[in-house]
Design a protein around this motif. Structure first.
Motif, PDB file in Angstrom:
ATOM      1  N   ASN A   1      14.595  15.397   5.119  1.00 55.15           N
ATOM      2  CA  ASN A   1      14.990  16.514   4.255  1.00 55.15           C
ATOM      3  C   ASN A   1      14.959  17.824   5.030  1.00 55.15           C
ATOM      4  N   ILE A   2      13.965  17.971   5.890  1.00 53.41           N
ATOM      5  CA  ILE A   2      13.872  19.188   6.693  1.00 53.41           C
ATOM      6  C   ILE A   2      15.057  19.259   7.651  1.00 53.41           C
ATOM      7  N   GLU A   3      15.354  18.132   8.269  1.00 52.97           N
ATOM      8  CA  GLU A   3      16.498  18.118   9.174  1.00 52.97           C
ATOM      9  C   GLU A   3      17.778  18.483   8.423  1.00 52.97           C
ATOM     10  N   GLU A   4      17.919  18.003   7.209  1.00 53.62           N
ATOM     11  CA  GLU A   4      19.102  18.352   6.419  1.00 53.62           C
ATOM     12  C   GLU A   4      19.127  19.850   6.131  1.00 53.62           C
ATOM     13  N   SER A   5      17.961  20.445   5.910  1.00 56.96           N
ATOM     14  CA  SER A   5      17.912  21.895   5.706  1.00 56.96           C
ATOM     15  C   SER A   5      18.394  22.638   6.948  1.00 56.96           C
ATOM     16  N   ILE A   6      17.997  22.137   8.107  1.00 49.60           N
ATOM     17  CA  ILE A   6      18.449  22.757   9.358  1.00 49.60           C
ATOM     18  C   ILE A   6      19.959  22.596   9.486  1.00 49.60           C
ATOM     19  N   ARG A   7      20.437  21.407   9.158  1.00 51.15           N
ATOM     20  CA  ARG A   7      21.883  21.177   9.240  1.00 51.15           C
ATOM     21  C   ARG A   7      22.635  22.056   8.235  1.00 51.15           C
ATOM     22  N   GLN A   8      22.004  22.324   7.107  1.00 54.69           N
ATOM     23  CA  GLN A   8      22.599  23.240   6.136  1.00 54.69           C
ATOM     24  C   GLN A   8      22.701  24.643   6.739  1.00 54.69           C
ATOM     25  N   MET A   9      21.670  25.056   7.478  1.00 58.68           N
ATOM     26  CA  MET A   9      21.736  26.350   8.163  1.00 58.68           C
ATOM     27  C   MET A   9      22.890  26.350   9.159  1.00 58.68           C
ATOM     28  N   MET A  10      23.138  25.184   9.767  1.00 60.24           N
ATOM     29  CA  MET A  10      24.221  25.097  10.739  1.00 60.24           C
ATOM     30  C   MET A  10      25.591  25.238  10.066  1.00 60.24           C
ATOM     31  N   ARG A  11      25.660  24.915   8.796  1.00 58.76           N
ATOM     32  CA  ARG A  11      26.921  25.079   8.062  1.00 58.76           C
ATOM     33  C   ARG A  11      27.130  26.518   7.593  1.00 58.76           C
ATOM     34  N   ASP A  12      26.095  27.328   7.698  1.00 56.29           N
ATOM     35  CA  ASP A  12      26.180  28.741   7.327  1.00 56.29           C
ATOM     36  C   ASP A  12      27.114  29.447   8.325  1.00 56.29           C
ATOM     37  N   PRO A  13      28.072  30.231   7.837  1.00 61.01           N
ATOM     38  CA  PRO A  13      28.984  30.937   8.750  1.00 61.01           C
ATOM     39  C   PRO A  13      28.269  31.820   9.773  1.00 61.01           C
ATOM     40  N   ARG A  14      27.067  32.266   9.443  1.00 63.51           N
ATOM     41  CA  ARG A  14      26.325  33.064  10.423  1.00 63.51           C
ATOM     42  C   ARG A  14      25.991  32.237  11.657  1.00 63.51           C
ATOM     43  N   TYR A  15      25.895  30.942  11.495  1.00 64.72           N
ATOM     44  CA  TYR A  15      25.605  30.065  12.634  1.00 64.72           C
ATOM     45  C   TYR A  15      26.880  29.708  13.389  1.00 64.72           C
ATOM     46  N   TRP A  16      27.840  29.104  12.707  1.00 67.45           N
ATOM     47  CA  TRP A  16      29.002  28.544  13.397  1.00 67.45           C
ATOM     48  C   TRP A  16      30.112  29.550  13.667  1.00 67.45           C
TER      49      TRP A  16
END
Length: 104
Positions: free
Chosen positions: A64-79
């Motif tokens: 679940n934590i890893e999915e949260s990190i991956r969710q951050m990766m989907r944030d336009p601020r990241y990609w």
């Protein structure tokens, strides 16, 4: 500074007022799922506060934590924006979850 960042800074400063015993109690209360929801509610900056409270929890919940990190990766601020703070939080999140492993 946006309101989410201000909130995270307020929480960070408040946590510094707790004793070691109180922080230990908080560690037992904050589950990976609670951390995931707090990150969702308050943004990726919240992750760096919560990682120490969940990094040694149940391995099933690490997913679940890893999915949260991956969710951050989907944030336009990241990609899209490659916001240094968001990129750093994603990188640090994976490094804490998988210490000693190379990061892609």
């Amino acid at each position: 500074m946006n309101s989410q960042t201000e909130t995270v800074d307020l929480i960070r400063n408040g946590l510094q007022t707790l004793s070691p015993m109180e922080l230990e109690e908080l560690d037992s209360i904050i589950t990976p799922r609670a951390a995931e929801l707090l990150v969702k509610a308050f943004g990726p900056d919240m992750w760096e506060i919560l990682v120490p409270l969940v990094e040694n929890d149940d391995p099933k919940e690490v997913q679940n934590i890893e999915e949260s990190i991956r969710q951050m990766m989907r944030d336009p601020r990241y990609w899209r924006d490659r916001d240094p703070s968001t990129v750093r939080q994603v990188s640090e999140g994976f490094q804490r979850l998988y210490p000693g492993q190379p990061q892609n």
